[in-house]
Design a protein around this motif. Sequence first.
Motif, PDB file in Angstrom:
ATOM      1  N   GLU A   6      65.034  28.206  44.957  1.00 33.00           N
ATOM      2  CA  GLU A   6      65.141  26.774  44.661  1.00 33.00           C
ATOM      3  C   GLU A   6      63.769  26.109  44.666  1.00 33.00           C
ATOM      4  N   ILE A   7      62.944  26.451  45.653  1.00 28.54           N
ATOM      5  CA  ILE A   7      61.594  25.892  45.724  1.00 28.54           C
ATOM      6  C   ILE A   7      60.782  26.335  44.522  1.00 28.54           C
ATOM      7  N   ALA A   8      60.888  27.616  44.168  1.00 27.62           N
ATOM      8  CA  ALA A   8      60.156  28.137  43.002  1.00 27.62           C
ATOM      9  C   ALA A   8      60.575  27.406  41.738  1.00 27.62           C
ATOM     10  N   ASP A   9      61.858  27.126  41.590  1.00 29.11           N
ATOM     11  CA  ASP A   9      62.339  26.400  40.405  1.00 29.11           C
ATOM     12  C   ASP A   9      61.765  24.987  40.350  1.00 29.11           C
ATOM     13  N   LYS A  10      61.731  24.295  41.491  1.00 29.57           N
ATOM     14  CA  LYS A  10      61.167  22.936  41.528  1.00 29.57           C
ATOM     15  C   LYS A  10      59.683  22.954  41.168  1.00 29.57           C
ATOM     16  N   LEU A  11      58.956  23.899  41.755  1.00 35.06           N
ATOM     17  CA  LEU A  11      57.521  23.976  41.488  1.00 35.06           C
ATOM     18  C   LEU A  11      57.241  24.404  40.049  1.00 35.06           C
ATOM     19  N   LYS A  12      58.054  25.303  39.519  1.00 29.31           N
ATOM     20  CA  LYS A  12      57.876  25.729  38.133  1.00 29.31           C
ATOM     21  C   LYS A  12      58.090  24.541  37.187  1.00 29.31           C
ATOM     22  N   THR A  13      59.106  23.740  37.454  1.00 29.83           N
ATOM     23  CA  THR A  13      59.355  22.547  36.639  1.00 29.83           C
ATOM     24  C   THR A  13      58.156  21.604  36.701  1.00 29.83           C
ATOM     25  N   PHE A  14      57.627  21.381  37.906  1.00 32.51           N
ATOM     26  CA  PHE A  14      56.453  20.528  38.059  1.00 32.51           C
ATOM     27  C   PHE A  14      55.274  21.072  37.254  1.00 32.51           C
ATOM     28  N   LEU A  15      55.014  22.361  37.355  1.00 34.43           N
ATOM     29  CA  LEU A  15      53.891  22.971  36.642  1.00 34.43           C
ATOM     30  C   LEU A  15      54.046  22.824  35.128  1.00 34.43           C
ATOM     31  N   MET A  16      55.244  23.071  34.623  1.00 41.64           N
ATOM     32  CA  MET A  16      55.471  22.975  33.180  1.00 41.64           C
ATOM     33  C   MET A  16      55.348  21.532  32.695  1.00 41.64           C
ATOM     34  N   GLU A  17      55.874  20.581  33.462  1.00 41.33           N
ATOM     35  CA  GLU A  17      55.805  19.174  33.063  1.00 41.33           C
ATOM     36  C   GLU A  17      54.374  18.650  33.041  1.00 41.33           C
ATOM     37  N   ASN A  18      53.491  19.284  33.793  1.00 37.43           N
ATOM     38  CA  ASN A  18      52.111  18.820  33.894  1.00 37.43           C
ATOM     39  C   ASN A  18      51.124  19.751  33.205  1.00 37.43           C
ATOM     40  N   SER A  19      51.600  20.531  32.265  1.00 40.58           N
ATOM     41  CA  SER A  19      50.767  21.401  31.420  1.00 40.58           C
ATOM     42  C   SER A  19      49.880  22.345  32.227  1.00 40.58           C
ATOM     43  N   LEU A  20      50.432  22.914  33.283  1.00 41.36           N
ATOM     44  CA  LEU A  20      49.685  23.882  34.073  1.00 41.36           C
ATOM     45  C   LEU A  20      50.130  25.306  33.761  1.00 41.36           C
ATOM     46  N   GLY A  21      50.550  25.509  32.547  1.00 37.04           N
ATOM     47  CA  GLY A  21      50.916  26.834  32.080  1.00 37.04           C
ATOM     48  C   GLY A  21      50.416  27.043  30.665  1.00 37.04           C
ATOM     49  N   GLU A  22      49.267  26.456  30.361  1.00 37.00           N
ATOM     50  CA  GLU A  22      48.780  26.400  28.974  1.00 37.00           C
ATOM     51  C   GLU A  22      48.528  27.754  28.332  1.00 37.00           C
ATOM     52  N   GLY A  25      51.512  30.715  30.220  1.00 34.46           N
ATOM     53  CA  GLY A  25      52.770  30.237  30.776  1.00 34.46           C
ATOM     54  C   GLY A  25      52.797  30.372  32.292  1.00 34.46           C
ATOM     55  N   ILE A  26      53.922  30.079  32.871  1.00 30.31           N
ATOM     56  CA  ILE A  26      54.120  30.211  34.312  1.00 30.31           C
ATOM     57  C   ILE A  26      54.748  31.577  34.544  1.00 30.31           C
ATOM     58  N   ILE A  27      54.068  32.423  35.280  1.00 31.78           N
ATOM     59  CA  ILE A  27      54.569  33.769  35.524  1.00 31.78           C
ATOM     60  C   ILE A  27      55.156  33.820  36.929  1.00 31.78           C
ATOM     61  N   GLU A  28      56.409  34.232  37.006  1.00 29.25           N
ATOM     62  CA  GLU A  28      57.099  34.347  38.293  1.00 29.25           C
ATOM     63  C   GLU A  28      57.067  35.790  38.762  1.00 29.25           C
ATOM     64  N   GLY A  29      56.995  35.966  40.074  1.00 32.45           N
ATOM     65  CA  GLY A  29      56.995  37.317  40.614  1.00 32.45           C
ATOM     66  C   GLY A  29      57.332  37.323  42.091  1.00 32.45           C
ATOM     67  N   TYR A  30      57.223  38.529  42.670  1.00 26.61           N
ATOM     68  CA  TYR A  30      57.476  38.730  44.091  1.00 26.61           C
ATOM     69  C   TYR A  30      56.290  39.444  44.699  1.00 26.61           C
ATOM     70  N   PHE A  41      49.710  29.967  37.548  1.00 24.61           N
ATOM     71  CA  PHE A  41      49.555  28.865  36.613  1.00 24.61           C
ATOM     72  C   PHE A  41      48.109  28.792  36.157  1.00 24.61           C
ATOM     73  N   CYS A  42      47.869  28.055  35.073  1.00 22.12           N
ATOM     74  CA  CYS A  42      46.504  27.932  34.563  1.00 22.12           C
ATOM     75  C   CYS A  42      46.389  26.735  33.629  1.00 22.12           C
ATOM     76  N   ARG A  43      45.153  26.355  33.408  1.00 23.73           N
ATOM     77  CA  ARG A  43      44.798  25.384  32.382  1.00 23.73           C
ATOM     78  C   ARG A  43      43.519  25.944  31.750  1.00 23.73           C
ATOM     79  N   ALA A  44      43.490  26.016  30.445  1.00 24.92           N
ATOM     80  CA  ALA A  44      42.398  26.674  29.725  1.00 24.92           C
ATOM     81  C   ALA A  44      41.027  26.197  30.195  1.00 24.92           C
ATOM     82  N   ARG A  45      40.173  27.135  30.521  1.00 29.50           N
ATOM     83  CA  ARG A  45      38.771  26.916  30.894  1.00 29.50           C
ATOM     84  C   ARG A  45      38.569  26.048  32.125  1.00 29.50           C
ATOM     85  N   SER A  46      39.624  25.748  32.889  1.00 27.78           N
ATOM     86  CA  SER A  46      39.389  24.877  34.035  1.00 27.78           C
ATOM     87  C   SER A  46      40.072  25.310  35.323  1.00 27.78           C
TER      88      SER A  46
END
Length: 105
Positions: A6-22, A25-30, A41-46
């Motif tokens: 549930e926490i991962a889903d909330k954080l993933k939504t936040f990251l996607m809404e704020n373009s932190l998967g440019e 994308g947002i890669i999930e794992g264990y 997460f990432c933002r190009a060159r920054s």
Amino acid sequence: MSARTEIADKLKTFLMENSLGEVYGIIEGYGPNKRYRSLTFCRARSIDGEIRIYGAKFIVISWMTTYNKLPRMGNQKVDSVEKAIQFMTKAFVNTAGEMNWKEYE
């Protein structure tokens, strides 16, 4: 659904809404032996970063960045999903110099 999922889903939504998967994308794992959930997460060159979710009260955010107001590399431990979102908003979303790093040390 587990608390970490549930926490991962909330954080993933936040990251996607704020373009932190440019770039890739947002890669999930264990982590090893499924001790934690992770999101990269990432933002190009920054910024490149990872969120490790060990539990509802133990979340670690690690990053490498070119943003002037943050250390080039670092990590921040928080004890709730709300504090994780608050930190990432100040550090990675509102990058116009509003971050006061000393309040998180």
